[in-house]
Design a protein around this motif. Structure first.
Motif, PDB file in Angstrom:
ATOM      1  N   PRO A 113      75.422  51.342   4.656  1.00 40.36           N
ATOM      2  CA  PRO A 113      76.183  50.289   5.092  1.00 40.36           C
ATOM      3  C   PRO A 113      75.636  49.494   6.736  1.00 40.36           C
ATOM      4  CG  PRO A 113      77.090  52.036   4.934  1.00 40.36           C
ATOM      5  CD  PRO A 113      76.091  52.191   4.140  1.00 40.36           C
ATOM      6  N   ALA A 114      74.500  50.386   6.761  1.00 38.77           N
ATOM      7  CA  ALA A 114      73.762  49.862   8.114  1.00 38.77           C
ATOM      8  C   ALA A 114      72.756  48.992   7.898  1.00 38.77           C
ATOM      9  CB  ALA A 114      72.687  51.103   8.588  1.00 38.77           C
ATOM     10  N   TYR A 115      73.069  48.443   6.834  1.00 35.71           N
ATOM     11  CA  TYR A 115      72.218  46.934   6.413  1.00 35.71           C
ATOM     12  C   TYR A 115      73.284  46.254   5.846  1.00 35.71           C
ATOM     13  CZ  TYR A 115      68.153  50.065   5.910  1.00 35.71           C
ATOM     14  OH  TYR A 115      66.988  51.027   5.990  1.00 35.71           O
ATOM     15  N   ALA A 116      74.713  45.893   6.319  1.00 39.42           N
ATOM     16  CA  ALA A 116      75.387  45.220   6.096  1.00 39.42           C
ATOM     17  C   ALA A 116      75.453  44.218   7.189  1.00 39.42           C
ATOM     18  CB  ALA A 116      76.776  45.748   5.526  1.00 39.42           C
TER      19      ALA A 116
ATOM     20  N   LEU B 133      67.420  37.058  12.175  1.00 40.77           N
ATOM     21  CA  LEU B 133      67.920  37.574  11.330  1.00 40.77           C
ATOM     22  C   LEU B 133      67.432  39.897  11.235  1.00 40.77           C
ATOM     23  CD1 LEU B 133      67.316  35.992   8.089  1.00 40.77           C
ATOM     24  CD2 LEU B 133      69.832  36.366   8.910  1.00 40.77           C
ATOM     25  N   LEU B 134      65.823  39.743  12.078  1.00 42.86           N
ATOM     26  CA  LEU B 134      65.044  40.740  12.072  1.00 42.86           C
ATOM     27  C   LEU B 134      66.446  41.618  13.041  1.00 42.86           C
ATOM     28  CD1 LEU B 134      61.612  39.939  12.525  1.00 42.86           C
ATOM     29  CD2 LEU B 134      63.533  40.977  10.950  1.00 42.86           C
ATOM     30  N   ALA B 135      67.104  40.842  14.649  1.00 41.88           N
ATOM     31  CA  ALA B 135      67.857  41.428  15.175  1.00 41.88           C
ATOM     32  C   ALA B 135      68.438  42.288  14.379  1.00 41.88           C
ATOM     33  CB  ALA B 135      68.216  40.186  16.156  1.00 41.88           C
ATOM     34  N   PHE B 136      69.192  41.980  13.351  1.00 43.87           N
ATOM     35  CA  PHE B 136      69.831  42.302  12.685  1.00 43.87           C
ATOM     36  C   PHE B 136      69.782  44.196  12.359  1.00 43.87           C
ATOM     37  CE2 PHE B 136      72.203  38.430  12.453  1.00 43.87           C
ATOM     38  CZ  PHE B 136      73.313  37.985  13.862  1.00 43.87           C
TER      39      PHE B 136
END
Length: 138
Positions: free
Chosen positions: A12-15, A87-90
């Motif tokens: 879920p860390a990549y959600a 996006l990379l910041a997420f």
């Protein structure tokens, strides 16, 4: 009962990263990173994990290449760099290179996932115990 991402074995860390929008496709539908990667036949969670482990420049280059391949969102052609940076910041736990340490070497901070492997070990042990109990007829 609805399945959650952790029940499916997906981190879920990549959600936040996978749910982030990349733009609207030709039909006006909002397209997320997850949808984009799936449409490109790329496993979204593996890709997110790989990007999170990479240094900034290679991760950005790889994500921009994926964005360039994705032709369903016409506005991406002009905004690949800006979209990739956003996006990379997420991504969680990005591997970042620190400045040179006192001995001249470059330190690297990588945070390993905690907890998830332990849950699978406990679940496997409980499952095997259940199977043994059933086999004994108790």
């Amino acid at each position: 009962m609805a399945m959650s991402m952790t029940q499916l074995g997906q981190d879920p860390a990549y959600a936040r990263f996978l749910g982030a929008p990349v733009g609207e496709d030709r039909t006006g539908t909002s397209v997320s990173v997850l949808s984009m990667l799936a449409r490109l036949n790329v496993d979204p969670w593996n890709e997110a994990s790989d990007l999170a482990k990479m240094q900034e420049a290679p991760a950005r280059q790889r994500l921009e290449a994926l964005l360039a391949r994705f032709e369903d969102v016409p506005t991406l052609l002009a905004d690949q760099g800006r979209v990739a940076s956003g996006l990379l910041a997420f991504l969680p736990n990005r591997a970042k290179t620190a400045g040179p340490s006192g001995n001249g070497s470059v330190a690297q901070s990588v945070k390993l996932p905690t907890g998830a492997p332990l849950y699978w070990i406990i679940a496997a042990a409980l499952f095997l115990g259940w199977i043994v109990t059933l086999a004994q007829g108790n």
